[in-house]
Design a protein around this motif. Structure first.
Motif, PDB file in Angstrom:
ATOM      1  N   GLU A 210       1.131   8.552  -3.920  1.00 19.75           N
ATOM      2  CA  GLU A 210       1.826   9.352  -4.832  1.00 19.75           C
ATOM      3  C   GLU A 210       2.048  10.825  -4.335  1.00 19.75           C
ATOM      4  O   GLU A 210       1.196  11.486  -3.767  1.00 19.75           O
ATOM      5  CB  GLU A 210       1.003   9.322  -6.037  1.00 19.75           C
ATOM      6  CG  GLU A 210       0.934   8.048  -6.811  1.00 19.75           C
ATOM      7  CD  GLU A 210      -0.009   8.194  -8.176  1.00 19.75           C
ATOM      8  OE1 GLU A 210       0.338   9.090  -8.935  1.00 19.75           O
ATOM      9  OE2 GLU A 210      -0.968   7.159  -8.266  1.00 19.75           O
TER      10      GLU A 210
ATOM     11  N   PHE B  33     -10.895   6.893  10.175  1.00 16.92           N
ATOM     12  CA  PHE B  33     -11.210   7.012   8.665  1.00 16.92           C
ATOM     13  C   PHE B  33     -12.428   7.974   8.500  1.00 16.92           C
ATOM     14  O   PHE B  33     -12.765   8.402   7.443  1.00 16.92           O
ATOM     15  CB  PHE B  33     -11.543   5.580   8.222  1.00 16.92           C
ATOM     16  CG  PHE B  33     -10.269   5.115   7.444  1.00 16.92           C
ATOM     17  CD1 PHE B  33      -9.219   4.065   8.217  1.00 16.92           C
ATOM     18  CD2 PHE B  33     -10.187   5.210   6.208  1.00 16.92           C
ATOM     19  CE1 PHE B  33      -8.323   3.631   7.276  1.00 16.92           C
ATOM     20  CE2 PHE B  33      -9.120   4.696   5.275  1.00 16.92           C
ATOM     21  CZ  PHE B  33      -8.186   3.956   6.129  1.00 16.92           C
ATOM     22  N   ARG B  34     -13.476   7.716   9.753  1.00 20.51           N
ATOM     23  CA  ARG B  34     -14.616   8.609   9.675  1.00 20.51           C
ATOM     24  C   ARG B  34     -14.395   9.998   9.557  1.00 20.51           C
ATOM     25  O   ARG B  34     -15.109  10.729   9.091  1.00 20.51           O
ATOM     26  CB  ARG B  34     -15.377   8.225  10.736  1.00 20.51           C
ATOM     27  CG  ARG B  34     -16.010   6.956  10.524  1.00 20.51           C
ATOM     28  CD  ARG B  34     -16.959   6.378  11.914  1.00 20.51           C
ATOM     29  NE  ARG B  34     -17.763   5.283  11.713  1.00 20.51           N
ATOM     30  CZ  ARG B  34     -17.971   4.351  12.488  1.00 20.51           C
ATOM     31  NH1 ARG B  34     -17.713   4.687  14.061  1.00 20.51           N
ATOM     32  NH2 ARG B  34     -18.547   3.376  12.352  1.00 20.51           N
TER      33      ARG B  34
ATOM     34  N   ALA C 256      -5.934  12.687  -1.551  1.00 22.49           N
ATOM     35  CA  ALA C 256      -7.138  12.066  -0.400  1.00 22.49           C
ATOM     36  C   ALA C 256      -6.712  10.448  -0.755  1.00 22.49           C
ATOM     37  O   ALA C 256      -6.749   9.917   0.226  1.00 22.49           O
ATOM     38  CB  ALA C 256      -8.237  12.680  -0.954  1.00 22.49           C
ATOM     39  N   PHE C 257      -6.579  10.165  -1.926  1.00 22.56           N
ATOM     40  CA  PHE C 257      -6.426   8.726  -2.244  1.00 22.56           C
ATOM     41  C   PHE C 257      -5.094   8.274  -1.335  1.00 22.56           C
ATOM     42  O   PHE C 257      -5.081   7.300  -0.959  1.00 22.56           O
ATOM     43  CB  PHE C 257      -6.313   8.390  -3.533  1.00 22.56           C
ATOM     44  CG  PHE C 257      -6.224   6.837  -3.989  1.00 22.56           C
ATOM     45  CD1 PHE C 257      -5.172   6.153  -4.566  1.00 22.56           C
ATOM     46  CD2 PHE C 257      -7.539   6.082  -3.532  1.00 22.56           C
ATOM     47  CE1 PHE C 257      -5.302   4.820  -4.665  1.00 22.56           C
ATOM     48  CE2 PHE C 257      -7.339   4.730  -3.824  1.00 22.56           C
ATOM     49  CZ  PHE C 257      -6.392   4.317  -4.426  1.00 22.56           C
TER      50      PHE C 257
ATOM     51  N   LEU D  35      -4.550   2.676   5.281  1.00 25.67           N
ATOM     52  CA  LEU D  35      -4.934   1.551   5.264  1.00 25.67           C
ATOM     53  C   LEU D  35      -3.774   0.813   5.621  1.00 25.67           C
ATOM     54  O   LEU D  35      -3.795  -0.243   6.189  1.00 25.67           O
ATOM     55  CB  LEU D  35      -5.775   1.175   3.960  1.00 25.67           C
ATOM     56  CG  LEU D  35      -6.246  -0.214   3.726  1.00 25.67           C
ATOM     57  CD1 LEU D  35      -7.212  -0.385   4.745  1.00 25.67           C
ATOM     58  CD2 LEU D  35      -6.551  -0.416   2.009  1.00 25.67           C
TER      59      LEU D  35
ATOM     60  N   ASP E 208      -2.402  17.828  -5.899  1.00 26.68           N
ATOM     61  CA  ASP E 208      -3.600  17.564  -6.484  1.00 26.68           C
ATOM     62  C   ASP E 208      -4.430  16.979  -5.120  1.00 26.68           C
ATOM     63  O   ASP E 208      -4.072  15.830  -4.782  1.00 26.68           O
ATOM     64  CB  ASP E 208      -3.795  16.338  -7.508  1.00 26.68           C
ATOM     65  CG  ASP E 208      -5.077  16.254  -8.140  1.00 26.68           C
ATOM     66  OD1 ASP E 208      -5.092  15.838  -9.148  1.00 26.68           O
ATOM     67  OD2 ASP E 208      -6.108  16.323  -7.252  1.00 26.68           O
ATOM     68  N   PRO E 209      -5.519  17.741  -4.718  1.00 24.70           N
ATOM     69  CA  PRO E 209      -6.171  17.343  -3.700  1.00 24.70           C
ATOM     70  C   PRO E 209      -6.799  16.063  -3.594  1.00 24.70           C
ATOM     71  O   PRO E 209      -6.917  15.061  -2.656  1.00 24.70           O
ATOM     72  CB  PRO E 209      -7.275  18.392  -3.396  1.00 24.70           C
ATOM     73  CG  PRO E 209      -7.467  19.000  -4.771  1.00 24.70           C
ATOM     74  CD  PRO E 209      -5.955  18.991  -5.329  1.00 24.70           C
ATOM     75  N   ASP E 210      -7.254  15.697  -4.809  1.00 28.11           N
ATOM     76  CA  ASP E 210      -7.955  14.089  -4.708  1.00 28.11           C
ATOM     77  C   ASP E 210      -6.711  13.312  -4.985  1.00 28.11           C
ATOM     78  O   ASP E 210      -7.134  12.056  -4.148  1.00 28.11           O
ATOM     79  CB  ASP E 210      -8.591  14.078  -6.120  1.00 28.11           C
ATOM     80  CG  ASP E 210      -9.793  15.085  -6.439  1.00 28.11           C
ATOM     81  OD1 ASP E 210     -10.371  15.654  -7.190  1.00 28.11           O
ATOM     82  OD2 ASP E 210     -10.592  15.285  -5.170  1.00 28.11           O
ATOM     83  N   LYS E 211      -5.744  13.406  -5.548  1.00 25.26           N
ATOM     84  CA  LYS E 211      -4.640  12.474  -5.425  1.00 25.26           C
ATOM     85  C   LYS E 211      -4.174  12.318  -3.920  1.00 25.26           C
ATOM     86  O   LYS E 211      -3.824  11.134  -3.530  1.00 25.26           O
ATOM     87  CB  LYS E 211      -3.488  12.685  -6.125  1.00 25.26           C
ATOM     88  CG  LYS E 211      -3.618  12.475  -7.717  1.00 25.26           C
ATOM     89  CD  LYS E 211      -2.593  11.612  -8.006  1.00 25.26           C
ATOM     90  CE  LYS E 211      -2.710  10.654  -9.204  1.00 25.26           C
ATOM     91  NZ  LYS E 211      -4.082  10.231  -9.396  1.00 25.26           N
TER      92      LYS E 211
ATOM     93  N   MET F 172     -11.761  11.246   8.281  1.00 25.22           N
ATOM     94  CA  MET F 172     -10.935  12.043   7.018  1.00 25.22           C
ATOM     95  C   MET F 172     -11.871  12.591   6.080  1.00 25.22           C
ATOM     96  O   MET F 172     -12.869  12.544   5.905  1.00 25.22           O
ATOM     97  CB  MET F 172     -10.408  10.727   6.397  1.00 25.22           C
ATOM     98  CG  MET F 172      -8.753  10.404   6.766  1.00 25.22           C
ATOM     99  SD  MET F 172      -8.151   8.822   6.299  1.00 25.22           S
ATOM    100  CE  MET F 172      -8.187   8.955   4.488  1.00 25.22           C
ATOM    101  N   ALA F 173     -11.445  13.719   5.642  1.00 29.01           N
ATOM    102  CA  ALA F 173     -12.061  14.543   4.566  1.00 29.01           C
ATOM    103  C   ALA F 173     -12.442  13.925   3.272  1.00 29.01           C
ATOM    104  O   ALA F 173     -11.359  12.867   3.043  1.00 29.01           O
ATOM    105  CB  ALA F 173     -11.376  15.881   4.373  1.00 29.01           C
TER     106      ALA F 173
ATOM    107  N   VAL G 234      -5.530   7.638   2.136  1.00 30.03           N
ATOM    108  CA  VAL G 234      -6.492   6.588   2.482  1.00 30.03           C
ATOM    109  C   VAL G 234      -5.526   5.216   2.550  1.00 30.03           C
ATOM    110  O   VAL G 234      -5.561   4.324   3.284  1.00 30.03           O
ATOM    111  CB  VAL G 234      -7.593   6.458   1.325  1.00 30.03           C
ATOM    112  CG1 VAL G 234      -7.959   4.872   1.222  1.00 30.03           C
ATOM    113  CG2 VAL G 234      -8.427   7.404   1.553  1.00 30.03           C
TER     114      VAL G 234
ATOM    115  N   CYS H 152       1.514   2.852  -3.262  1.00 38.42           N
ATOM    116  CA  CYS H 152       0.527   3.495  -3.929  1.00 38.42           C
ATOM    117  C   CYS H 152       0.532   4.778  -3.646  1.00 38.42           C
ATOM    118  O   CYS H 152      -0.454   5.593  -4.121  1.00 38.42           O
ATOM    119  CB  CYS H 152      -0.871   2.717  -3.611  1.00 38.42           C
ATOM    120  SG  CYS H 152      -1.212   1.148  -4.138  1.00 38.42           S
TER     121      CYS H 152
ATOM    122  N   LEU I 180       0.889  -0.995   0.125  1.00 34.76           N
ATOM    123  CA  LEU I 180       0.093  -0.090   0.021  1.00 34.76           C
ATOM    124  C   LEU I 180       0.988   1.333  -0.021  1.00 34.76           C
ATOM    125  O   LEU I 180       0.517   2.213  -0.477  1.00 34.76           O
ATOM    126  CB  LEU I 180      -1.043  -0.086   1.086  1.00 34.76           C
ATOM    127  CG  LEU I 180      -2.245  -0.752   0.991  1.00 34.76           C
ATOM    128  CD1 LEU I 180      -3.011  -1.092   2.287  1.00 34.76           C
ATOM    129  CD2 LEU I 180      -3.165  -0.242   0.018  1.00 34.76           C
TER     130      LEU I 180
END
Lengths: 522, 370
Positions: free
Chosen positions: B219, B366-367, B228-229, B236, B223-226, B369-370, B232, B217, B214
């Motif tokens: 990166e 996790f709950r 976020a992932f 995890l 980029d805020p979406d990146k 997390m934005a 995660v 993964c 993990l």
């Protein structure tokens, strides 16, 4: 042989099945605290209240409960409510933009968000208008469409038998005939839907979700009989995958608009899908990969002045590789968990035998009790394996295939570009031909040549528009995809953790119950 | 008895039997040396000695070779674990079972138990070899011990036939039958439990792999979406690290409590079986001697009668000791198993509670997390 319509897939009674009812859904709103006015990419991304990560649930009830979390749940639902002629929206946007275009380089990052706003009713929407729209939409129900796939039933006998699933929809959107309805569909119907969606021009550049793969082996077993554990597992796996597929389809703003999707959800008798032979054992990814190769082999290479596409494509490829590695590890984890089940069961039996042979009564009783505890633990391990599998393995599998679909839409953009280039080159040839005719002074042929030029000029314009449009769509889609992905993973992980927590708590109860028995031995 | 033998047998152990501990093990090349500590009976002070496995065998040989102690054959000898190997062969690992797991703790614990049981045994503790083994700073003599009457159970076919020989005493016949069944069941349970532990360890390893994978993964990039992932994935990864730790603890608990308990019970049942077999052999001897007396010609009869009397005495002594040993054994094993089960349950309960807490914490993360 019809299974009872209430049947829950027996071996995997995971938390998936249990959720509170409808009312909770309606009230839930933006639980993840997502700001709908996200400044950069999608102003219209609205958090769908159906994502309920913090519900820990016991009772199986509503069909539309837990399943939502499995799918990427947010979407620019607002679009679903208002836009009726999506094609027009696109057309408007393109007309507006083509005036200042020179090459794809004009479309840089800043223009991205603006294009997204084309999804609101006023295509050339300025920010203020779209904000008003969004505020209105927020006040509405927090969900627009929910789907569930349940009740797998074997229809017919022998090798012509198939499994029919109940597809239930609950919606507040006016474009559907009713608010709650259901139909029966078989696997090939789902494949047929994908087939229809993937050939549509208007959807080029969209990331079209992939249905689960065909499986001759799996289905043959089911045709023979649906009762053995591996068949049950296969059917449940497929049911869950079909559900996730549908959920992803309906949460996509453009796809939801598509009449084929509506027909799939609503129409009583769907004509048999006939093109699904093409989607056979080769699998979708192979198809996409073949298309990719074809694109790569084309002679005219694109001169990408906007590196966004190149970079993103690379990222997507890398990510696909990472997820594949993860998938392999999860697979081995699932195998070991299943092994633990088996070993625990065998150990439980040996304990029972030991307890029976034991003379000392207290010890004998304790050992027999322990054998029962171990049996219960086997059940726990079984559920754990299911959890690992259905939550992680399938999630990773879905995303590996989705990333393939993402690659697919990049390829579509390439093809659009190539078509445009080829049209330009043809136009050029026509103009040269016209020049030659002028020189040769052949008036009748000249007329035809002029007509052809006009025709090809129009085509060039059209293809260029198409290319731009696809570029915009791809960008938007990828951004949406990334958002969804993070949410999807997060909600699945929460589900997993809740299941693990529950397991541990049950384990604690087993041990607490056994301790006095152990102490009572001497 | 000769004076030599008196010197041999009359010995009182000068340490507390329950204080004996195998505190560590040293590895030098292929040799394993165990450090044994025991508390002096008189006042304060400890004995520290270092012994190899061969020294343990020396001790055991001495215990076996007390032919002069009446009824010695009726003793259930505390079982010595099989020989450990530094680079163990698969066969050796299989033979050791639970004792091969872990860093050496299960094995050391098994040796410790052996010594404690020997030191606590009313007959065996009197053997001078025990005192020498536990207190002498020099390694005990490595010279070959005089031939003992019952080395290891000889597995000759003829001997095996004797095992089924019908008993004259109902008590013993029952005990023999019961022991046979119990030995089989216990061995099976121990083996199956070992399988469970092995799988738990595999799961722990797989979780570790997932956790590591993990991290790959994650990166870089703003980029805020990146991001976020990536977040995660990082979280995890931590979750699976926790799961791995939990599994490892569960497996360790299994080994150190119930695993060791089943292993000891299994080996002890074997030891009882060997004792019962020896007694059966004595019975066969006696019955042969009786037949010889009946068949003997008058000139030989007196001599045969002598032999018969000796056999009879030995058989009676053996049976007497055996009865005591069996009673003691039955009590001790129940207590031992109880301790193992209680300890196991308590440890697993604790681990499960800790694990539940951790999952709760992860869930909160996790709950939130934005």
């Amino acid at each position: 042989m019809a299974a009872s319509s209430d049947r829950n897939p027996p071996p995997f009674p995971t938390a998936e099945e249990s959720e509170p009812g409808l009312c909770d859904m309606a009230d839930a709103d933006s639980d993840e605290g997502e700001d709908i006015f996200v400044s950069n990419s999608n102003p219209v991304s609205v958090s769908r209240g159906v994502s309920q990560p913090d519900r820990v649930s016991e009772e199986p009830s509503d069909l539309f409960s837990e399943e939502e979390e499995a799918a990427s749940s947010t979407a620019a639902k607002a679009n679903g409510v208002h836009s009726d002629d999506d094609n027009d929206l696109f057309a408007d946007a393109n007309v507006e933009l083509s005036t200042d275009k020179s090459s794809s380089s004009a479309r840089k990052e800043p223009s991205g968000p603006r294009h997204a706003s084309t999804f609101t009713p006023s295509p050339a929407a300025m920010q203020p208008t779209s904000l008003e729209q969004l505020e209105e939409e927020e006040a509405k129900d927090s969900f627009d469409v929910d789907v569930a796939v349940t009740n797998p039933e074997k229809v017919g006998d022998g090798m012509n038998a198939y499994v029919a699933y109940k597809v239930s929809t609950r919606t507040s959107l006016p474009m559907f005939r009713s608010k709650v309805f259901s139909v029966r569909r078989r696997f090939s119907d789902f494949l047929g839907l994908y087939e229809k969606l993937s050939v549509k021009q208007s959807l080029h550049g969209c990331i079209i979700p992939l249905p689960p793969e065909k499986s001759v082996v799996g289905m043959t077993k089911v045709k023979v009989g649906m009762d053995d554990p591996s068949s049950v597992e296969f059917v449940e796996r497929r049911r869950a995958a079909l559900e996730r597929y549908l959920q992803r389809v309906v949460s996509h703003p453009s796809l939801l608009q598509d009449p084929d999707v509506r027909e799939f959800l609503e129409r009583e008798d769907l004509p048999r899908a006939v093109n699904t032979q093409a989607l056979s054992g080769a699998g979708f990814l192979k198809m996409i990969n073949k298309a990719s190769d074809a694109v790569n082999k084309m002679t005219i290479k694109m001169n990408e002045s906007d590196t966004w596409f190149e970079d993103k494509f690379q990222e997507v490829e890398n990510e696909e590789q990472q997820l594949r590695k993860l998938h392999v590890v999860v697979d081995s984890l699932v195998i070991h968990r299943k092994e633990l089940c088996g070993n625990t069961a065998v150990f439980a039996k040996s304990l029972a035998m030991l307890g029976n042979s034991e003379d000392n009564t207290a010890l004998s009783r304790a050992l027999s009790q322990l054998a029962e505890v171990e049996d219960k633990m086997e059940q726990l391990h079984q559920e754990q394996a299911a959890s690992d599998f259905f939550i992680f393995a399938e999630l990773l599998g879905d995303y590996i295939r989705l990333l393939g679909a993402v690659r697919g839409c990049f390829d579509q953009r390439m093809r659009a570009w190539q078509r445009w280039q080829e049209a330009q080159s043809t136009l050029q040839k026509k103009r040269e031909a016209e020049a030659k005719l002028l020189w040769a002074n052949k008036p009748d042929k000249l007329q035809q040549a002029k007509e052809e030029i006009t025709e090809w000029e129009a085509r060039v314009t059209q293809y260029e528009r198409d290319f731009d449009r696809i570029g915009m769509t791809v960008r938007k889609e990828v951004l949406r995809f990334e958002k969804e992905k993070a949410k999807d993973f997060k909600s699945q992980i929460i589900k997993y953790l809740e299941a693990m927590l529950q397991s541990q708590q049950r384990l604690i109860k087993f041990w607490e119950a056994f301790l006095p028995e152990a102490k009572a031995i001497a | 008895m000769s004076t030599e033998e008196v010197k041999e047998t009359a010995s009182v152990l000068s340490v507390h039997d329950d204080s004996i501990k195998v505190t560590e093990v040293l590895k030098e090349g292929d040799t394993l040396t165990f450090i044994i500590v025991s508390q002096k009976l008189s006042g304060t002070g400890e004995y520290h000695v270092d012994r190899t496995y061969e020294d343990f065998e020396w001790l055991q040989q001495h215990l076996f070779s007390q032919g002069d102690v009446p009824g010695i054959q009726g003793v259930i000898f505390p079982p010595l674990p099989a020989k450990p190997q530094v680079n163990a062969s698969p066969r050796s690992i299989k033979q050791l079972g639970f004792l091969a797991l872990g860093e050496c703790q299960p094995y050391c614990k098994a040796l410790e138990t052996f010594l404690q049981q020997v030191a606590a045994h009313s007959i065996l503790s009197k053997n001078k070899a025990v005192e020498v083994f536990l207190t002498s700073s020099d390694p005990p003599g490595r010279q070959k011990v005089k031939k003992n009457i019952f080395n290891r159970l000889s597995q000759a076919v003829e001997e095996m036939r004797k095992e089924g020989h019908k008993d004259v005493d109902e008590f013993f016949q029952n005990e023999r039958d019961h022991n046979l069944i119990l030995t089989g069941c216990t061995k099976t349970a121990a083996e199956k439990f070992l399988d469970v532990v092995a799988t738990e360890q595999k799961i722990a390893v797989a979780c570790g792999h997932f956790s590591t994978a993990l991290h790959l993964c994650v990166e870089p990039g703003e980029d805020p979406d990146k991001q976020a992932f990536s977040r995660v994935c990082v979280k995890l990864s931590e979750v699976f690290e926790s799961i791995k730790k939990n599994m490892t603890s569960v497996a360790e608990n299994n080994v150190n409590t119930l695993g060791l308990g089943l292993d000891l019970e299994s080996r002890y049942q074997e030891a009882e079986r060997e004792m019962l077999f020896r007694r059966t052999c004595k019975l066969v001897e006696l019955e042969n001697a009786q037949r010889n007396v009946e068949k003997a010609k008058p000139v030989k009869k007196a001599a045969m009668e002598e032999v018969k009397k000796a056999a009879e005495t030995e058989f009676e002594h053996t049976s007497g000791v055996a009865k005591q040993e069996i009673a003691r054994f039955q009590g001790a094993r129940v207590e031992m198993l109880q301790q193992a089960l209680v300890g196991w349950c308590e440890k697993q309960l604790l681990t499960a509670k800790e694990s539940a807490d951790q999952f709760n914490q992860h869930l909160e993360v996790f709950r939130g997390m934005a």
